[in-house]
Motif scaffolding. Sequence first.
Motif, PDB file in Angstrom:
ATOM      1  N   LYS A 223       0.827  -1.208   0.000  1.00  0.00           N
ATOM      2  CA  LYS A 223       0.000   0.000   0.000  1.00  0.00           C
ATOM      3  C   LYS A 223       0.861   1.258   0.000  1.00  0.00           C
ATOM      4  O   LYS A 223       0.501   2.265  -0.625  1.00  0.00           O
ATOM      5  N   LEU A 224       1.983   1.209   0.683  1.00  0.00           N
ATOM      6  CA  LEU A 224       2.895   2.350   0.691  1.00  0.00           C
ATOM      7  C   LEU A 224       3.439   2.602  -0.712  1.00  0.00           C
ATOM      8  O   LEU A 224       3.462   3.743  -1.189  1.00  0.00           O
ATOM      9  N   LEU A 225       3.856   1.546  -1.382  1.00  0.00           N
ATOM     10  CA  LEU A 225       4.388   1.689  -2.736  1.00  0.00           C
ATOM     11  C   LEU A 225       3.310   2.170  -3.700  1.00  0.00           C
ATOM     12  O   LEU A 225       3.604   2.877  -4.671  1.00  0.00           O
ATOM     13  N   GLU A 226       2.065   1.841  -3.422  1.00  0.00           N
ATOM     14  CA  GLU A 226       0.954   2.287  -4.262  1.00  0.00           C
ATOM     15  C   GLU A 226       0.889   3.813  -4.320  1.00  0.00           C
ATOM     16  O   GLU A 226       0.480   4.391  -5.331  1.00  0.00           O
ATOM     17  N   GLN A 227       1.290   4.483  -3.253  1.00  0.00           N
ATOM     18  CA  GLN A 227       1.255   5.943  -3.226  1.00  0.00           C
ATOM     19  C   GLN A 227       2.099   6.553  -4.340  1.00  0.00           C
ATOM     20  O   GLN A 227       1.797   7.627  -4.843  1.00  0.00           O
ATOM     21  N   GLU A 228       3.157   5.861  -4.723  1.00  0.00           N
ATOM     22  CA  GLU A 228       4.043   6.356  -5.768  1.00  0.00           C
ATOM     23  C   GLU A 228       3.745   5.733  -7.132  1.00  0.00           C
ATOM     24  O   GLU A 228       3.816   6.410  -8.157  1.00  0.00           O
ATOM     25  N   LYS A 229       3.396   4.468  -7.136  1.00  0.00           N
ATOM     26  CA  LYS A 229       3.259   3.728  -8.395  1.00  0.00           C
ATOM     27  C   LYS A 229       1.830   3.588  -8.893  1.00  0.00           C
ATOM     28  O   LYS A 229       1.618   3.170 -10.031  1.00  0.00           O
TER      29      LYS A 229
END
Length: 325
Positions: A223-229
């Motif tokens: 979910k954290l990586l979703e913020q960027e990708k």
Amino acid sequence: MSNHILYSVCLAMQILCVSCTHVEVADSEKTIVNSVDATTVNLVSPDDRFGELFIAVQMSGMFSDSKTFVDAIPLYPDEDILANYQHRKNQPGFRLHDFVTENFAVPLDSPTHFVTDPSKNAVEHITILWDVLTRQPGTVTDSGTLIPIPKPYVVPGGRFREIYYWDSYFTMLGLRVSGRWDLIENMVDNFSYLIDTLGFIPNGNRTYYLTRSQPPFYSLMVKLLEQEKGSAVLERYSAQLQKEYDFWMAGAAELTHEKPALKRVVLLPDGSIMNRYWDERATPRPESYIEDIELVNAHRLPEDLVQGELGRAVVVGKVHLAVNL
């Protein structure tokens, strides 16, 4: 149908699995680098590999930290070291410390020799530390306990020379502030790789951590990586999210009120299922061997308490009191 009360974010894993379906990903979009194969490494824990020698070293107190020896790299094949030990151990003048340093490369606590620059403010200091604490992918030629992973990753530092599961999520929060999305993505890929090759994310990427995990934060990392990708990330890692969820819920269908606990799942009186911390072995942790033995000896439990699944969990909980949660 009973509610599944999961350990913190396990519920999020089920939600993130895109309606619990597996999404096929094109070969060009595969997230896992397959040039490093953890399954080709000697995945036996050092206490099993070296037996009597391991116990002698850990109980001798020659190292102030039991983690030192389990992180040491054998300089010769295991069978040669063990045969040499059996031949020499009772000879006059034999010194165990000398034998260890002759046969193992003992790690340093601070291999980087980093020195703080007092002219830097806190933000600058942390930004500098990311590169200091970044480690490069391992290789299958290493004969120690480190399980190689395919991409660069950040370690806590000092005696902690490897990645740790839930610790890494909080590291990623700091990396986000520093804009280091490259390292965040690398670390998510590394954990995905461990899920695919080992079936779960161990406590850390060491062979002596293969019997236990840590609170499951993998879904929060995604979910954290979703913020960027973007939302495509959820599909990209959906297979690994499902595998992680299945690992934590394994055995849930077999629980009964007569047998309410199995591995990482426990059936509560109201029919709900809750996850628990679980170690496959009720033995001292290799990296804290003498410390665990001293702890158990200082807090002996009644014999009837250690019988059965729940009793075994109590013993394991006592042994793992120090750092695992």
